[in-house]
Design a protein around this motif. Sequence first.
Motif, PDB file in Angstrom:
ATOM      1  N   GLY A 176       0.811  -1.215   0.000  1.00 19.71           N
ATOM      2  CA  GLY A 176       0.000   0.000   0.000  1.00 19.71           C
ATOM      3  C   GLY A 176       0.841   1.261   0.000  1.00 19.71           C
ATOM      4  N   THR A 177       1.925   1.247   0.768  1.00 20.42           N
ATOM      5  CA  THR A 177       2.814   2.412   0.790  1.00 20.42           C
ATOM      6  C   THR A 177       3.478   2.615  -0.559  1.00 20.42           C
ATOM      7  OG1 THR A 177       3.241   2.066   3.145  1.00 20.42           O
ATOM      8  CG2 THR A 177       4.786   3.460   1.956  1.00 20.42           C
ATOM      9  N   SER A 178       3.809   1.517  -1.224  1.00 19.80           N
ATOM     10  CA  SER A 178       4.392   1.618  -2.563  1.00 19.80           C
ATOM     11  C   SER A 178       3.433   2.313  -3.523  1.00 19.80           C
ATOM     12  CB  SER A 178       4.737   0.218  -3.085  1.00 19.80           C
ATOM     13  OG  SER A 178       5.232   0.276  -4.403  1.00 19.80           O
ATOM     14  N   VAL A 179       2.152   1.986  -3.401  1.00 11.92           N
ATOM     15  CA  VAL A 179       1.148   2.638  -4.247  1.00 11.92           C
ATOM     16  C   VAL A 179       1.094   4.134  -3.952  1.00 11.92           C
ATOM     17  CG1 VAL A 179      -1.311   2.772  -4.793  1.00 11.92           C
ATOM     18  CG2 VAL A 179      -0.226   0.546  -4.486  1.00 11.92           C
ATOM     19  N   ARG A 180       1.129   4.487  -2.675  1.00 15.44           N
ATOM     20  CA  ARG A 180       1.020   5.892  -2.288  1.00 15.44           C
ATOM     21  C   ARG A 180       2.246   6.694  -2.703  1.00 15.44           C
ATOM     22  NH1 ARG A 180       0.034   6.157   3.819  1.00 15.44           N
ATOM     23  NH2 ARG A 180      -0.395   8.350   3.353  1.00 15.44           N
ATOM     24  N   ILE A 181       3.400   6.055  -2.738  1.00 17.69           N
ATOM     25  CA  ILE A 181       4.614   6.763  -3.144  1.00 17.69           C
ATOM     26  C   ILE A 181       4.492   7.270  -4.580  1.00 17.69           C
ATOM     27  CG2 ILE A 181       7.052   6.406  -3.734  1.00 17.69           C
ATOM     28  CD1 ILE A 181       7.289   4.679  -1.256  1.00 17.69           C
ATOM     29  N   GLY A 184       0.186  10.648  -7.985  1.00 19.64           N
ATOM     30  CA  GLY A 184       0.420  11.863  -8.754  1.00 19.64           C
ATOM     31  C   GLY A 184       1.499  11.726  -9.806  1.00 19.64           C
ATOM     32  N   ARG A 185       2.111  10.549  -9.887  1.00 22.32           N
ATOM     33  CA  ARG A 185       3.190  10.331 -10.863  1.00 22.32           C
ATOM     34  C   ARG A 185       2.898   9.119 -11.736  1.00 22.32           C
ATOM     35  NH1 ARG A 185       6.260  14.989  -9.911  1.00 22.32           N
ATOM     36  NH2 ARG A 185       6.685  15.222  -7.685  1.00 22.32           N
ATOM     37  N   ARG A 186       1.625   8.753 -11.831  1.00 22.77           N
ATOM     38  CA  ARG A 186       1.271   7.484 -12.465  1.00 22.77           C
ATOM     39  C   ARG A 186       1.746   7.379 -13.915  1.00 22.77           C
ATOM     40  NH1 ARG A 186       0.681   5.047  -7.820  1.00 22.77           N
ATOM     41  NH2 ARG A 186      -1.112   5.753  -6.607  1.00 22.77           N
ATOM     42  N   PHE A 187       1.501   8.415 -14.696  1.00 20.13           N
ATOM     43  CA  PHE A 187       1.842   8.325 -16.115  1.00 20.13           C
ATOM     44  C   PHE A 187       3.356   8.279 -16.316  1.00 20.13           C
ATOM     45  CE2 PHE A 187      -2.481  10.141 -16.421  1.00 20.13           C
ATOM     46  CZ  PHE A 187      -3.033   9.204 -17.279  1.00 20.13           C
ATOM     47  N   ALA A 188       4.082   9.037 -15.507  1.00 18.81           N
ATOM     48  CA  ALA A 188       5.543   9.004 -15.610  1.00 18.81           C
ATOM     49  C   ALA A 188       6.076   7.632 -15.207  1.00 18.81           C
ATOM     50  CB  ALA A 188       6.157  10.094 -14.734  1.00 18.81           C
ATOM     51  N   LEU A 189       5.526   7.071 -14.133  1.00 21.44           N
ATOM     52  CA  LEU A 189       5.949   5.738 -13.706  1.00 21.44           C
ATOM     53  C   LEU A 189       5.575   4.685 -14.745  1.00 21.44           C
ATOM     54  CD1 LEU A 189       5.059   5.795  -9.897  1.00 21.44           C
ATOM     55  CD2 LEU A 189       7.333   5.825 -10.925  1.00 21.44           C
ATOM     56  N   LEU A 190       4.410   4.866 -15.358  1.00 22.32           N
ATOM     57  CA  LEU A 190       3.994   3.944 -16.418  1.00 22.32           C
ATOM     58  C   LEU A 190       4.996   3.961 -17.569  1.00 22.32           C
ATOM     59  CD1 LEU A 190       1.831   2.048 -17.614  1.00 22.32           C
ATOM     60  CD2 LEU A 190       0.703   4.075 -18.545  1.00 22.32           C
ATOM     61  N   ALA A 191       5.431   5.163 -17.943  1.00 25.11           N
ATOM     62  CA  ALA A 191       6.411   5.283 -19.022  1.00 25.11           C
ATOM     63  C   ALA A 191       7.732   4.623 -18.636  1.00 25.11           C
ATOM     64  CB  ALA A 191       6.629   6.757 -19.359  1.00 25.11           C
ATOM     65  N   LEU A 192       8.143   4.802 -17.379  1.00 26.51           N
ATOM     66  CA  LEU A 192       9.397   4.197 -16.921  1.00 26.51           C
ATOM     67  C   LEU A 192       9.312   2.673 -16.908  1.00 26.51           C
ATOM     68  CD1 LEU A 192      10.447   6.556 -13.988  1.00 26.51           C
ATOM     69  CD2 LEU A 192      11.660   6.211 -16.144  1.00 26.51           C
ATOM     70  N   VAL A 193       8.190   2.151 -16.427  1.00 26.47           N
ATOM     71  CA  VAL A 193       8.018   0.694 -16.405  1.00 26.47           C
ATOM     72  C   VAL A 193       8.053   0.134 -17.824  1.00 26.47           C
ATOM     73  CG1 VAL A 193       6.392  -1.172 -15.891  1.00 26.47           C
ATOM     74  CG2 VAL A 193       6.789   0.626 -14.212  1.00 26.47           C
TER      75      VAL A 193
END
Length: 255
Positions: A176-181, A184-193
């Motif tokens: 859950g904490t990983s999700v919260r970290i 607000g950065r979902r799209f950027a994290l999606l691009a990185l993944v």
Amino acid sequence: MSKNRRNGRGRETPPPKAEKKKVEPFPLGIGAMMRLGFEGLRREPVAMLVGALLPVLGTMPLLVPAAMAFDDDRVSAGVTFTMTALVLGGALAYPWCHYALRAAREEPLELAEPFREWIRFFPMLVASFWFWAGMLLAFQFRILGGLPAVAITMAYAFFGFVVDERHDQGGLKALGTSVRIGDGRRFALLALVCLYSVVGFVVFLLAASAAVGVGLTGAAASAVVAVMMTPFIAFTLVAWASLFDVLRRDLVDAW
């Protein structure tokens, strides 16, 4: 009731315009993230190799029969062995995450330190189980391609670092904490993944081609591919540890 107010002359004054929300840049660029990954791996190559040995050696007794089962068209047995190996490998990766975080922070690193906190392997096991359970469920939706798996990876990418950093959090809370970290950065994290997945797939193809090129098949080829993939995984861990350190600063209430 009208939101406009009348001024002294009887005219309506329009409401104040809402200020445009500024889009904050992503705190760590792709180039900087990769550079930190390479620097951390170069700084602590022995520790990152030792960290890799535990999940690799720990899962090999399961991955070998998994490969043999797939060769014999025993798909159910192969999937069972593989998923068990992945869950166990996730738990055994706790020292690897610990070393990656220390390498990213340029902190003094002691190889025996994570083994003194052996109790942390249990939250890692719980988190790893639910992570791979989610991945198994995601792969059932083949019509969506790999998007569900990418979404799960994006959401839970930091749970190993959370387990190492927060000794008061169990496996589920670490997820859950990983999700919260990443809030607000979902799209950027999606691009990185997606980026790291593509690069990892290319590295995998090169490793598999090299193994097949020298005449290896089955379990032997799988073992060689796993060994050849280790440096890339170690580099990725340090890079994501660097990103974890940057993003967690915004999550004050979780720390």
